[in-house]
Design a protein around this motif. Structure first.
Motif, mmCIF file in Angstrom:
data_model
loop_
_atom_site.group_PDB
_atom_site.id
_atom_site.type_symbol
_atom_site.label_atom_id
_atom_site.label_comp_id
_atom_site.label_asym_id
_atom_site.label_seq_id
_atom_site.Cartn_x
_atom_site.Cartn_y
_atom_site.Cartn_z
ATOM 1 N N ALA A 170 0.829 -1.211 0.000
ATOM 2 C CA ALA A 170 0.000 0.000 0.000
ATOM 3 C C ALA A 170 0.860 1.257 0.000
ATOM 4 C CB ALA A 170 -0.928 -0.012 1.214
ATOM 5 N N ILE A 171 1.899 1.283 0.838
ATOM 6 C CA ILE A 171 2.725 2.487 0.912
ATOM 7 C C ILE A 171 3.541 2.674 -0.368
ATOM 8 C CG2 ILE A 171 4.911 1.634 1.933
ATOM 9 C CD1 ILE A 171 4.679 3.961 3.952
ATOM 10 N N SER A 172 3.885 1.572 -1.024
ATOM 11 C CA SER A 172 4.603 1.664 -2.293
ATOM 12 C C SER A 172 3.773 2.395 -3.354
ATOM 13 C CB SER A 172 4.977 0.257 -2.785
ATOM 14 O OG SER A 172 5.727 0.331 -3.975
ATOM 15 N N HIS A 173 2.488 2.067 -3.423
ATOM 16 C CA HIS A 173 1.596 2.743 -4.366
ATOM 17 C C HIS A 173 1.489 4.234 -4.038
ATOM 18 C CE1 HIS A 173 0.422 -0.823 -6.488
ATOM 19 N NE2 HIS A 173 -0.031 -1.417 -5.397
ATOM 20 N N SER A 174 1.427 4.557 -2.754
ATOM 21 C CA SER A 174 1.300 5.950 -2.345
ATOM 22 C C SER A 174 2.556 6.748 -2.669
ATOM 23 C CB SER A 174 0.998 6.030 -0.845
ATOM 24 O OG SER A 174 -0.251 5.442 -0.541
ATOM 25 N N PHE A 175 3.725 6.163 -2.475
ATOM 26 C CA PHE A 175 4.961 6.866 -2.808
ATOM 27 C C PHE A 175 5.100 7.056 -4.316
ATOM 28 C CE2 PHE A 175 6.851 6.075 1.487
ATOM 29 C CZ PHE A 175 7.256 7.374 1.713
ATOM 30 N N LYS A 176 4.704 6.071 -5.073
ATOM 31 C CA LYS A 176 4.762 6.198 -6.529
ATOM 32 C C LYS A 176 3.887 7.353 -7.006
ATOM 33 C CE LYS A 176 4.247 3.552 -10.817
ATOM 34 N NZ LYS A 176 3.891 2.225 -11.400
ATOM 35 N N ALA A 177 2.755 7.543 -6.345
ATOM 36 C CA ALA A 177 1.822 8.601 -6.735
ATOM 37 C C ALA A 177 2.397 10.000 -6.526
ATOM 38 C CB ALA A 177 0.518 8.450 -5.954
ATOM 39 N N VAL A 178 3.369 10.147 -5.617
ATOM 40 C CA VAL A 178 3.969 11.465 -5.388
ATOM 41 C C VAL A 178 5.367 11.568 -5.997
ATOM 42 C CG1 VAL A 178 2.594 11.940 -3.336
ATOM 43 C CG2 VAL A 178 4.788 10.769 -3.078
ATOM 44 N N GLY A 179 5.724 10.643 -6.879
ATOM 45 C CA GLY A 179 6.958 10.764 -7.647
ATOM 46 C C GLY A 179 8.186 10.117 -7.060
ATOM 47 N N PHE A 180 8.010 9.202 -6.106
ATOM 48 C CA PHE A 180 9.148 8.477 -5.547
ATOM 49 C C PHE A 180 9.405 7.209 -6.357
ATOM 50 C CE2 PHE A 180 8.695 11.378 -2.223
ATOM 51 C CZ PHE A 180 9.643 11.189 -1.227
ATOM 52 N N GLU A 181 10.669 6.771 -6.352
ATOM 53 C CA GLU A 181 11.060 5.534 -7.009
ATOM 54 C C GLU A 181 11.373 4.483 -5.951
ATOM 55 O OE1 GLU A 181 12.388 3.324 -10.606
ATOM 56 O OE2 GLU A 181 11.039 4.982 -10.175
ATOM 57 N N HIS A 182 10.780 3.297 -6.062
ATOM 58 C CA HIS A 182 11.063 2.178 -5.164
ATOM 59 C C HIS A 182 12.338 1.500 -5.670
ATOM 60 C CE1 HIS A 182 9.474 -1.823 -3.247
ATOM 61 N NE2 HIS A 182 10.507 -1.316 -2.607
ATOM 62 N N ILE A 183 13.427 1.581 -4.889
ATOM 63 C CA ILE A 183 14.720 1.125 -5.400
ATOM 64 C C ILE A 183 15.261 -0.132 -4.721
ATOM 65 C CG2 ILE A 183 15.356 3.431 -6.189
ATOM 66 C CD1 ILE A 183 17.226 3.619 -3.751
ATOM 67 N N GLU A 184 14.780 -0.451 -3.503
ATOM 68 C CA GLU A 184 15.240 -1.668 -2.825
ATOM 69 C C GLU A 184 14.094 -2.276 -2.032
ATOM 70 O OE1 GLU A 184 18.758 -1.506 -0.393
ATOM 71 O OE2 GLU A 184 19.739 -0.097 -1.757
ATOM 72 N N SER A 185 14.142 -3.614 -1.886
ATOM 73 C CA SER A 185 13.140 -4.316 -1.092
ATOM 74 C C SER A 185 13.755 -5.588 -0.540
ATOM 75 C CB SER A 185 11.919 -4.645 -1.963
ATOM 76 O OG SER A 185 10.893 -5.224 -1.201
ATOM 77 N N MET A 186 13.574 -5.824 0.765
ATOM 78 C CA MET A 186 14.050 -7.058 1.369
ATOM 79 C C MET A 186 12.913 -7.709 2.138
ATOM 80 S SD MET A 186 17.361 -7.921 3.779
ATOM 81 C CE MET A 186 16.739 -7.281 5.343
ATOM 82 N N ASP A 187 12.479 -8.892 1.681
ATOM 83 C CA ASP A 187 11.425 -9.651 2.348
ATOM 84 C C ASP A 187 12.036 -10.523 3.446
ATOM 85 O OD1 ASP A 187 9.559 -8.529 0.716
ATOM 86 O OD2 ASP A 187 9.292 -10.271 -0.566
ATOM 87 N N ILE A 188 11.372 -10.550 4.615
ATOM 88 C CA ILE A 188 11.926 -11.181 5.805
ATOM 89 C C ILE A 188 10.974 -12.263 6.301
ATOM 90 C CG2 ILE A 188 12.698 -10.775 8.180
ATOM 91 C CD1 ILE A 188 12.959 -7.730 7.164
ATOM 92 N N ARG A 189 11.539 -13.433 6.636
ATOM 93 C CA ARG A 189 10.745 -14.527 7.194
ATOM 94 C C ARG A 189 11.522 -15.178 8.335
ATOM 95 N NH1 ARG A 189 11.206 -18.265 1.724
ATOM 96 N NH2 ARG A 189 13.490 -18.422 1.708
ATOM 97 N N SER A 190 10.812 -15.870 9.193
ATOM 98 C CA SER A 190 11.464 -16.525 10.332
ATOM 99 C C SER A 190 12.243 -17.758 9.894
ATOM 100 C CB SER A 190 10.423 -16.908 11.378
ATOM 101 O OG SER A 190 9.810 -15.768 11.930
ATOM 102 N N LEU A 191 11.592 -18.657 9.147
ATOM 103 C CA LEU A 191 12.179 -19.901 8.665
ATOM 104 C C LEU A 191 12.011 -19.992 7.148
ATOM 105 C CD1 LEU A 191 10.599 -22.205 11.375
ATOM 106 C CD2 LEU A 191 13.042 -21.660 11.231
ATOM 107 N N ALA A 192 12.798 -20.837 6.523
ATOM 108 C CA ALA A 192 12.687 -21.011 5.075
ATOM 109 C C ALA A 192 11.301 -21.509 4.671
ATOM 110 C CB ALA A 192 13.764 -21.977 4.581
ATOM 111 N N SER A 193 10.614 -22.200 5.577
ATOM 112 C CA SER A 193 9.277 -22.725 5.303
ATOM 113 C C SER A 193 8.158 -21.752 5.700
ATOM 114 C CB SER A 193 9.075 -24.048 6.044
ATOM 115 O OG SER A 193 9.250 -23.865 7.448
#
Length: 242
Positions: A170-193
């Motif tokens: 949701a916040i990514s869409h909002s930043f795009k609407a005001v001219g920001f570029e999404h340049i990095e993303s790191m998805d985090i999980r507890s275990l590989a499963s």
């Protein structure tokens, strides 16, 4: 009875018993995440609490200057005490003020802004008023964060945020609407499963046509206590002895 023992990292001793939001995995990950700012710069933390994220970033960037803002007075007092105790009060400061109010008096000032914001929107709010403020979007919505960051950040500046995956989209869409570029993303999980439960995102003010860098982080090898993955230990190696 709440414990008054400090939270210990290699180079930091941090009190957090007076802040409604205690130190957790989100703060550690965002604090340790590499900040790709210039050698010197001005850095703002939104919703700073006891100050752990600012202080971790301050160790990574010794020539930068920092300000943390929070609307909880006890958190700001604790943050200032932590700065003094860790000899960081010379280039870091804390201020008790709301983000929207602050963005009305300051503009285009910061090279980097960091936030581990409140994100719960459920009707099942905790009874404690301070917990509602620190964990829920009752006083600060994600859209208000986007609007204020757009005002406070310099052109070409970077915004770092950690959120659950749905809120991150949701916040990514909002930043795009005001001219920001999404340049990095790191998805985090507890275990590989396990499913991914958090996402660290980096947004740049201005579109530089940079290809989005996608990363993943798994925290544990197994369900055994402290069975950390090598990638988690590498991220935290400056701050924790494993």
């Amino acid at each position: 009875m709440k414990s008054e023992l400090p939270f210990l990292l290699n180079n930091l001793k941090i009190l957090h018993h007076r802040s409604p939001m205690k130190i957790g995995t989100d703060a550690l990950l965002l604090g340790a995440y590499p900040k790709n700012n210039k050698k010197t710069g001005t850095i703002l933390e939104i919703g700073s609490g006891c100050g752990i994220i600012t202080m971790m970033a301050a160790l990574q960037h010794p020539e930068s200057r920092f300000l943390g803002i929070d609307i909880d007075e006890s958190s700001v007092e604790e943050f200032k005490e932590n700065l003094c105790n860790n000899q960081l009060d010379g280039r870091c400061n804390a201020r008790c003020i709301g983000l929207t109010e602050y963005s009305k008096v300051v503009s285009n000032q910061y090279d980097v802004i960091i936030s581990n914001p409140p994100f719960f929107t459920s009707d099942m709010l905790p009874k404690d008023h301070k917990s509602r403020i620190s964990k829920h979007t009752t006083t600060l919505s994600l859209q208000e964060i986007v609007n204020s960051v757009n005002i406070l950040l310099k052109e070409g500046g970077l915004f770092y945020v950690i959120l659950p995956v749905p809120e991150s989209e949701a916040i990514s869409h909002s930043f795009k609407a005001v001219g920001f570029e999404h340049i990095e993303s790191m998805d985090i999980r507890s275990l590989a499963s396990s499913p991914f439960f958090r996402r660290i995102q980096v947004f740049s003010k201005g579109n530089f046509d940079q290809k989005l860098i996608l990363k993943q982080l798994t925290i544990y090898k197994s369900q055994e206590r402290n069975d950390w993955t090598d990638e988690y230990k590498k991220l935290l190696q400056e701050f924790k002895n494993f």
